[in-house]
Design an enzyme around this catalytic site. Structure first.
Site, short mmCIF file in Angstrom:
data_model
loop_
_atom_site.label_atom_id
_atom_site.label_comp_id
_atom_site.label_asym_id
_atom_site.label_seq_id
_atom_site.Cartn_x
_atom_site.Cartn_y
_atom_site.Cartn_z
N LYS A 144 -7.09 -5.00 -2.76
CA LYS A 144 -7.89 -5.43 -1.61
C LYS A 144 -8.87 -4.34 -1.22
CE LYS A 144 -4.06 -4.17 1.47
NZ LYS A 144 -4.63 -3.13 2.31
N CYS A 196 -1.84 -2.33 7.91
CA CYS A 196 -1.76 -3.27 6.78
C CYS A 196 -0.46 -4.06 6.74
CB CYS A 196 -2.02 -2.53 5.47
SG CYS A 196 -3.71 -1.86 5.40
N ASP A 202 0.78 -1.24 0.00
CA ASP A 202 0.00 0.00 0.00
C ASP A 202 0.82 1.29 0.00
OD1 ASP A 202 -1.89 -1.98 0.29
OD2 ASP A 202 -2.67 -1.28 2.20
#
Length: 193
Positions: A94, A146, A10
């Site tokens: 995701k 994350c 990310d």
């Protein structure tokens, strides 16, 4: 042939300075990741994960979630940081369903477009197994969300996993969250490098 893989979690504009959910100094991971990849590029499988949210995602304030809107597909904030100089072997998206939150990269799915992420497409775990990956390195954003979720899932799936400390930064909703996340990852068996 066995491989080692780097999962870049990310590293998106919305999680960097100027983004809607900026991680303090989040952009500092970019140079660290670029340098590490440049040293290891010849023998490394590179995978990226990205939040790929619809505008009405369950994690957003308007839907009762904890976060401001972020990483909405089609926006600048969704895109990977422009200075990240990597060519991933695969990209996993995701959080593309409006009703399902997803922190771990292992909840992501391989897709050719973030706008259409089939639920039945290849999972990150399946992809790594298909590529004969035997060990993982993890870097990205955010340490306490994350990255932590991705590392803990990797360990639970039996992958020896190393966290690249120069390549992670945390949200720090509460002071000490990032260190607590690193401690938890280490307790579960992650190597911190």
């Amino acid at each position: 042939m066995a491989h080692e893989a780097l999962i870049i979690v990310d590293v998106q504009n919305d999680f960097c300075p100027g983004g809607s959910l900026a991680v303090p100094h989040g952009d500092q991971v970019v140079d660290a990741i670029n340098s590490w990849v440049a040293e290891r590029a010849s023998d490394l499988l590179i995978v990226t994960t990205q939040d790929a949210h619809p505008p009405n995602h369950v994690s957003f304030h308007a839907q009762g979630g904890p976060w401001p809107p972020h990483c909405v597909v089609g926006t600048w904030g969704f895109e990977l940081h422009p200075s990240l100089r990597v060519v991933p072997s695969a990209q996993f998206y995701k959080g593309s369903s409006p009703d399902v939150d997803a922190y771990s990269g292992f909840e992501g799915r391989l897709a050719s477009s973030p706008s259409v992420v089939p639920e039945k497409s290849v999972s990150l775990a399946d992809f790594l197994h298909q590529q004969n990956v035997v060990a993982l390195y993890v870097a990205g954003l955010a340490t306490d969300y994350c990255v932590k979720a991705t590392v803990l899932d990797a360990l639970s799936l039996g992958f020896p996993t190393t966290v690249l400390l120069d390549g992670v930064r945390g949200v720090e909703v509460h002071p000490g969250d990032s260190q607590a996340a690193l401690d938890e990852m280490a307790r579960q068996g992650a190597r911190l490098q």
